[in-house]
Motif scaffolding. Structure first.
Motif, PDB file in Angstrom:
ATOM      1  N   ASP A 399       0.788  -1.997  -0.158  1.00  0.00           N
ATOM      2  CA  ASP A 399      -0.077   0.362  -0.323  1.00  0.00           C
ATOM      3  C   ASP A 399       1.121   1.044  -0.281  1.00  0.00           C
ATOM      4  O   ASP A 399       1.891   0.801   0.661  1.00  0.00           O
ATOM      5  N   ASP A 400       0.362   2.531  -0.528  1.00  0.00           N
ATOM      6  CA  ASP A 400       1.182   4.337  -0.246  1.00  0.00           C
ATOM      7  C   ASP A 400       2.342   3.275  -0.719  1.00  0.00           C
ATOM      8  O   ASP A 400       3.503   3.911  -0.634  1.00  0.00           O
ATOM      9  N   GLU A 456      -4.069   4.693  -6.231  1.00  0.00           N
ATOM     10  CA  GLU A 456      -5.227   5.147  -5.292  1.00  0.00           C
ATOM     11  C   GLU A 456      -5.389   7.141  -5.670  1.00  0.00           C
ATOM     12  O   GLU A 456      -4.540   6.811  -6.090  1.00  0.00           O
TER      13      GLU A 456
HETATM   14 MG    MG Z   1      -3.422   3.532   0.785  1.00  0.00          MG
END
Ligand code: MG
Ligand code: C2E
Ligand code: MG
Length: 518
Positions: A399-400, A456
């Motif tokens: 993630d990220d 995202e």
């Molecule tokens: Mg994220």
């Protein structure tokens, strides 16, 4: 002590030889035996007194030196020879007395090196030790004699500056950062020692040693979290502030009494326009404070040891929701965010295995996300746990991505299926050329090593079209849908283009697709 015994023995032998020699020599000119005995006795007595005096002064000097060394050891750090915590407390106490008497301000820093653990893990502790010595040497050079630099342990240091204005404290922090940012060569390897410095000021932020240290610590974490380099304490960031304390004390009950709920945000396949998955995002419906987002309580859960309980709740809820949707013919996977703490939970894997077995859900229906920065804090351990989860059939995502500086060698070895590009690069990529380049590079990199990419934070059509051109696989963001509760998501899947038709077709006929979803 051994050498003192030797010295005494040597003195005794020398005395004995001298007495014998004296006895023999005096026999030539003194005939009376008692008189010779008397003279020898006097000499022996004088020698004994002199010997005792010399020995006593040597012993006393040595004891004093040992005492000084013991006191120094008790008050200094063995590796860097800087004052340790005890001496620092003492100096802060003294400085506080002076500051109160003279009406002065005083600055206290807590400083910690970013990613020091990686140096230790990858290059060994002896390199880590040399780095710490060089860091302490540089900081002492900046600070000078009249201020105190102490080592609190590990890569944590404290700096005490008596009579410091806020501006002066900030200038010193900047100077430390500049000095430490110059490369440090250890055994021919160029290393970086980037510090995060938290600053607390007397009397503004606290009036006693403990409070000042705690506040400097809070500011240091704030500096680290936001990659600020240094940060002056602010009440609103204090984890011990009233609201935070209130939330921590209520969180356990909230988890037990189902005050938590999950919202789901769709992940849409950019080519086909179909929703292929949804990310479960936790919320807290607080009885008096209203709906709280995860940013308000995940960190508190981590700090207070409740995050394992929280993840149990989220995983159970998500697994059963997935099962319900499967039974209703809605074939989408559900992603759950993990905290790095979960990976250290002793029975995490067993617990998850049991949950899947009881719910009769296949692990391949679920995805687990871990942020890149969490992954980087303990890459080897994360790798071990991820390998186990992958072997159970879970899909895994970083993630990220783009914010945690992971190394390419690790990335290739990690059993992850997906990289989720952080929204800070995606949201404005249509206007910001640099971000567009970063997104393009991540997409190419991910595809080159056989991974899927999710963007995202897609908030408008331009970005979605750009991502399509760049070959990005999936998109997630407010333009497609905000996170919504399970029932709303089902309705949205029925009504929206992303449930049935190609998104491209829908985009052609709908100028305001985003409006539909808000
Ligand atoms: Mg994220
Ligand atoms: P994340 O996993 O990166 O989740 C995406 C976050 O971005 C969500 O925020 C989502 O609402 C937000 N977002 C999605 N699309 C857009 C967009 O187009 N623009 C903008 N500005 N934001 C968008 P949310 O729900 O507040 O969650 C924040 C973070 O909290 C999550 O980031 C995740 O790291 C963490 N989190 C959420 N739920 C959980 C959980 O159950 N467990 C753990 N450990 N962490 C969680
Ligand atoms: Mg996530």
């Amino acid at each position: 002590m051994k050498s003192i015994r030797e010295r005494l023995l040597r003195t005794f032998l020398a005395g004995a030889i001298l007495v014998i020699a004296l006895f023999v020599v005096t026999s030539y000119f003194i005939e009376s035996l008692p008189f010779r005995l008397l003279i020898s006795g006097i000499v022996v007595f004088a020698l004994a007194i002199w010997g005792a005096f010399v020995t006593a002064s040597v012993v006393s000097e040595r004891l004093q030196r040992q005492h000084r060394e013991l006191v120094h050891q008790a008050l200094h750090d063995a590796l860097t020879d800087l004052p340790n915590r005890h001496l620092l407390y003492d100096r802060i106490d003294q400085a506080l007395h002076t500051a109160i008497r003279e009406g002065e301000q005083l600055a206290l820093f807590i400083m910690d090196l970013d990613r020091f653990k990686e140096v230790n893990d990858t290059l060994g502790h002896h390199v880590g030790d040399q780095l710490l010595r060089e860091v302490s040497r540089r900081v002492v050079t900046v600070l000078g004699e009249e201020n105190t630099v102490a080592r609190l342990g590990g890569d944590e240091f404290a700096v005490l500056i008596p009579n410091a204005s806020t501006q002066y404290a900030i200038e010193i922090a900047q100077q430390i950062m500049e000095d430490l940012e110059r490369q440090i060569f250890i055994e021919g390897v160029p290393l970086e020692a980037k510090p995060s410095i938290g600053i607390a000021l007397f009397p503004r932020h606290g009036e006693d040693t403990e409070t000042l240290l705690q506040r400097a610590d809070v500011a240091m974490y704030e500096a680290k979290r936001n990659k600020l380099g240094f940060c002056v304490y602010e009440e609103s960031t204090n984890p011990h502030s009233m609201r935070r304390l209130q939330l921590i004390s209520e969180l356990r009950t909230a988890i037990r009494e189902d005050q938590l709920l999950l919202h789901y945000q769709p992940k849409v396949d950019i080519r086909s326009g179909k929703t292929v998955g949804a990310e479960a995002l936790v919320r807290w419906s607080h009885p008096t404070l209203g709906m709280l987002g995860p940013e308000e309580f995940i960190e508190l859960a981590e700090q207070s040891g409740l995050v394992n309980l929280l993840t149990d709740w989220v995983l159970t809820e998500a697994v059963y929701q997935c099962k319900k949707w499967q039974q209703a013919g809605i074939d989408i996977s559900i992603a759950v965010n993990l905290s790095p703490h979960n990976l250290h939970e002793p029975h995490f894997i067993d617990k998850v295995r049991k949950l899947l077995a009881i719910a009769e859900i296949d692990a391949s229906q679920m995805e687990l996300e871990l942020t890149e920065s969490a992954m980087m804090t303990d890459m080897n351990h994360a790798m071990t746990v991820f390998n186990e989860l992958a072997s159970m059939g879970f899909r895994l995502a970083i993630d990220d991505f783009g914010t945690g500086m992971s190394s390419l060698s690790y990335l290739k070895r990690l059993p992850v299926d997906t990289l989720k590009i952080d929204k800070s690069f995606v949201t404005d990529m249509a206007e910001d050329e640099n971000n567009a380049v970063i997104v393009r590079s991540i997409i190419d990199l991910a595809h080159n090593i056989g991974r899927q990419v999710v963007a995202e934070g897609v908030q408008d059509r331009d970005v979605l079209e750009l991502l399509d051109e760049l070959g990005c696989d999936l998109a997630q963001g407010y333009f497609l849908s905000r996170p919504r509760n399970a029932n709303d998501l089902v309705e949205w899947l029925h009504d929206s283009a992303h449930g049935v038709k190609s998104m491209r077709e829908k985009l052609k006929v709908m100028p305001g697709a985003a409006a539909l979803d808000r």
